[in-house]
Motif scaffolding. Structure first.
Motif, PDB file in Angstrom:
ATOM      1  N   ALA A 170      78.140  47.523 -31.270  1.00  0.00           N
ATOM      2  CA  ALA A 170      79.006  46.933 -30.243  1.00  0.00           C
ATOM      3  C   ALA A 170      79.875  45.835 -30.852  1.00  0.00           C
ATOM      4  CB  ALA A 170      78.178  46.380 -29.094  1.00  0.00           C
ATOM      5  N   GLN A 171      79.284  45.010 -31.705  1.00  0.00           N
ATOM      6  CA  GLN A 171      80.045  43.927 -32.342  1.00  0.00           C
ATOM      7  C   GLN A 171      81.121  44.503 -33.257  1.00  0.00           C
ATOM      8  OE1 GLN A 171      79.672  40.761 -31.418  1.00  0.00           O
ATOM      9  NE2 GLN A 171      81.419  40.266 -32.677  1.00  0.00           N
ATOM     10  N   THR A 172      80.793  45.549 -33.998  1.00  0.00           N
ATOM     11  CA  THR A 172      81.774  46.203 -34.872  1.00  0.00           C
ATOM     12  C   THR A 172      82.912  46.790 -34.049  1.00  0.00           C
ATOM     13  OG1 THR A 172      80.052  46.703 -36.491  1.00  0.00           O
ATOM     14  CG2 THR A 172      82.083  47.997 -36.619  1.00  0.00           C
ATOM     15  N   THR A 173      82.577  47.419 -32.936  1.00  0.00           N
ATOM     16  CA  THR A 173      83.601  47.994 -32.049  1.00  0.00           C
ATOM     17  C   THR A 173      84.524  46.903 -31.524  1.00  0.00           C
ATOM     18  OG1 THR A 173      82.121  49.785 -31.401  1.00  0.00           O
ATOM     19  CG2 THR A 173      83.964  49.316 -29.924  1.00  0.00           C
ATOM     20  N   LEU A 174      83.943  45.787 -31.098  1.00  0.00           N
ATOM     21  CA  LEU A 174      84.766  44.672 -30.599  1.00  0.00           C
ATOM     22  C   LEU A 174      85.665  44.104 -31.698  1.00  0.00           C
ATOM     23  CD1 LEU A 174      82.418  42.579 -28.281  1.00  0.00           C
ATOM     24  CD2 LEU A 174      84.391  43.946 -27.633  1.00  0.00           C
ATOM     25  N   GLU A 175      85.116  43.934 -32.880  1.00  0.00           N
ATOM     26  CA  GLU A 175      85.908  43.397 -33.991  1.00  0.00           C
ATOM     27  C   GLU A 175      87.049  44.341 -34.352  1.00  0.00           C
ATOM     28  OE1 GLU A 175      83.040  42.638 -37.068  1.00  0.00           O
ATOM     29  OE2 GLU A 175      82.207  40.904 -36.003  1.00  0.00           O
ATOM     30  N   THR A 176      86.785  45.652 -34.345  1.00  0.00           N
ATOM     31  CA  THR A 176      87.825  46.638 -34.648  1.00  0.00           C
ATOM     32  C   THR A 176      88.926  46.593 -33.595  1.00  0.00           C
ATOM     33  OG1 THR A 176      86.213  48.055 -35.738  1.00  0.00           O
ATOM     34  CG2 THR A 176      88.276  49.089 -35.043  1.00  0.00           C
TER      35      THR A 176
ATOM     36  N   LYS B  20      86.044  45.328 -22.815  1.00  0.00           N
ATOM     37  CA  LYS B  20      85.209  46.142 -23.711  1.00  0.00           C
ATOM     38  C   LYS B  20      83.851  45.477 -23.912  1.00  0.00           C
ATOM     39  CE  LYS B  20      85.138  49.871 -26.217  1.00  0.00           C
ATOM     40  NZ  LYS B  20      85.153  51.170 -25.558  1.00  0.00           N
ATOM     41  N   GLN B  21      83.855  44.164 -24.049  1.00  0.00           N
ATOM     42  CA  GLN B  21      82.609  43.424 -24.201  1.00  0.00           C
ATOM     43  C   GLN B  21      81.751  43.588 -22.948  1.00  0.00           C
ATOM     44  OE1 GLN B  21      83.209  39.236 -24.854  1.00  0.00           O
ATOM     45  NE2 GLN B  21      81.114  38.903 -25.490  1.00  0.00           N
ATOM     46  N   GLY B  22      82.378  43.528 -21.782  1.00  0.00           N
ATOM     47  CA  GLY B  22      81.669  43.729 -20.525  1.00  0.00           C
ATOM     48  C   GLY B  22      81.125  45.136 -20.367  1.00  0.00           C
ATOM     49  N   GLU B  23      81.738  46.074 -21.036  1.00  0.00           N
ATOM     50  CA  GLU B  23      81.288  47.469 -21.000  1.00  0.00           C
ATOM     51  C   GLU B  23      80.140  47.709 -21.983  1.00  0.00           C
ATOM     52  OE1 GLU B  23      83.146  51.486 -22.938  1.00  0.00           O
ATOM     53  OE2 GLU B  23      84.512  50.288 -21.714  1.00  0.00           O
ATOM     54  N   LEU B  24      80.207  47.092 -23.171  1.00  0.00           N
ATOM     55  CA  LEU B  24      79.252  47.383 -24.236  1.00  0.00           C
ATOM     56  C   LEU B  24      77.926  46.624 -24.126  1.00  0.00           C
ATOM     57  CD1 LEU B  24      81.665  47.417 -27.314  1.00  0.00           C
ATOM     58  CD2 LEU B  24      80.637  49.395 -26.189  1.00  0.00           C
TER      59      LEU B  24
ATOM     60  N   ILE C 181      72.838  46.825 -23.506  1.00  0.00           N
ATOM     61  CA  ILE C 181      72.039  46.260 -24.602  1.00  0.00           C
ATOM     62  C   ILE C 181      71.163  45.138 -24.057  1.00  0.00           C
ATOM     63  CG2 ILE C 181      72.150  45.039 -26.816  1.00  0.00           C
ATOM     64  CD1 ILE C 181      74.856  46.546 -27.265  1.00  0.00           C
ATOM     65  N   ASN C 182      71.758  44.275 -23.224  1.00  0.00           N
ATOM     66  CA  ASN C 182      70.995  43.178 -22.625  1.00  0.00           C
ATOM     67  C   ASN C 182      69.856  43.719 -21.756  1.00  0.00           C
ATOM     68  OD1 ASN C 182      72.689  41.332 -23.840  1.00  0.00           O
ATOM     69  ND2 ASN C 182      73.986  41.088 -22.052  1.00  0.00           N
ATOM     70  N   GLN C 183      70.124  44.784 -21.011  1.00  0.00           N
ATOM     71  CA  GLN C 183      69.088  45.382 -20.155  1.00  0.00           C
ATOM     72  C   GLN C 183      67.963  45.955 -21.005  1.00  0.00           C
ATOM     73  OE1 GLN C 183      68.695  45.248 -16.844  1.00  0.00           O
ATOM     74  NE2 GLN C 183      66.749  46.261 -17.209  1.00  0.00           N
ATOM     75  N   LYS C 184      68.313  46.614 -22.098  1.00  0.00           N
ATOM     76  CA  LYS C 184      67.298  47.187 -22.985  1.00  0.00           C
ATOM     77  C   LYS C 184      66.416  46.085 -23.569  1.00  0.00           C
ATOM     78  CE  LYS C 184      66.715  50.211 -26.975  1.00  0.00           C
ATOM     79  NZ  LYS C 184      67.372  51.022 -28.000  1.00  0.00           N
ATOM     80  N   LEU C 185      67.045  44.984 -23.996  1.00  0.00           N
ATOM     81  CA  LEU C 185      66.297  43.858 -24.548  1.00  0.00           C
ATOM     82  C   LEU C 185      65.408  43.233 -23.478  1.00  0.00           C
ATOM     83  CD1 LEU C 185      65.620  41.865 -26.791  1.00  0.00           C
ATOM     84  CD2 LEU C 185      67.700  40.598 -26.198  1.00  0.00           C
ATOM     85  N   ALA C 186      65.939  43.047 -22.273  1.00  0.00           N
ATOM     86  CA  ALA C 186      65.148  42.455 -21.183  1.00  0.00           C
ATOM     87  C   ALA C 186      63.946  43.337 -20.846  1.00  0.00           C
ATOM     88  CB  ALA C 186      66.028  42.235 -19.956  1.00  0.00           C
ATOM     89  N   SER C 187      64.143  44.641 -20.832  1.00  0.00           N
ATOM     90  CA  SER C 187      63.036  45.560 -20.549  1.00  0.00           C
ATOM     91  C   SER C 187      61.959  45.479 -21.626  1.00  0.00           C
ATOM     92  CB  SER C 187      63.547  46.997 -20.456  1.00  0.00           C
ATOM     93  OG  SER C 187      64.406  47.141 -19.359  1.00  0.00           O
TER      94      SER C 187
END
Length: 196
Positions: free
Chosen positions: A45-51, A121-125, A129-135
């Motif tokens: 996700a970070q790579t996609t945002l940077e690109t 895009k950040q709001g989409e990506l 990930i946050n939900q997966k980490l929280a779970s």
């Protein structure tokens, strides 16, 4: 008197039971910065945002270069101004000024759109990930019987941990739950902790 003694013992028993119940609550802590740095999804996700940001910046840089070229051409045209060509050159300079103002406006709009696109895009990506980490954090906390889990990461500003004297670091267990290697991606900064 006997009733008073019985009430005293009942009250003491309740206090002891409450203290034992409180003592059984387990605490844990983790470093979400370390987990995020290890999550492949977060890296992608970070790579996609940077690109995306680089692409948008390249478009803006191209427009800025065009602006600079046109501004230099207008400046060079102004140096050719003489009494003989005064009317023609003034009209050309006015047209160039209008063109430069339009280009400047488009550059501003492009910057605004780039910021909007990157934020969208950040709001989409990141929410999945946050939900997966929280779970994963919730699952590990339940497995370990933890009542509280504190995040000691720098990104959280150390605000989630006021007092820490031991506890169980579940960072590695959450990373394992996510299928991530337990080797730290980066060495976490030492956590300044106030002990009372």
């Amino acid at each position: 008197m006997r009733k008073l003694i019985n009430v005293f013992f009942v009250a003491a028993g309740l206090l002891l039971t409450a203290n034992v119940a409180n003592a059984q609550q387990k605490l844990g802590h983790l470093n979400s910065d370390e987990i995020y740095a290890s999550m492949p999804e977060a890296k992608n996700a970070q790579t996609t945002l940077e690109t995306l940001a680089k692409t948008k910046q390249a478009e803006i840089d191209k427009m800025i270069a065009e602006y600079q070229t046109k501004a230099a051409a207008a400046e060079a045209k102004q140096k050719t101004l003489s009494e003989a060509n005064k009317d023609v050159v003034i009209k050309e300079l006015q047209a160039a000024q209008t063109d430069l103002q339009d280009l400047e406006k488009r550059i501003g709009e492009a910057r605004t759109k780039a910021n909007t696109d990157v934020t969208a895009k950040q709001g989409e990506l990141f929410p999945p990930i946050n939900q997966k980490l929280a779970s994963a954090m919730g699952a590990v906390a339940k497995e370990k019987g933890l009542a509280y889990v504190f995040d000691i990461s720098v990104a959280q500003g150390f605000n989630n941990l006021v007092y820490f004297d031991g506890g169980e670091d579940i960072t590695a267990a959450v990373k394992a739950k996510l299928g991530i290697s337990n080797t730290p991606a980066t060495k976490p900064a030492a956590t300044p902790v106030k002990k009372n």
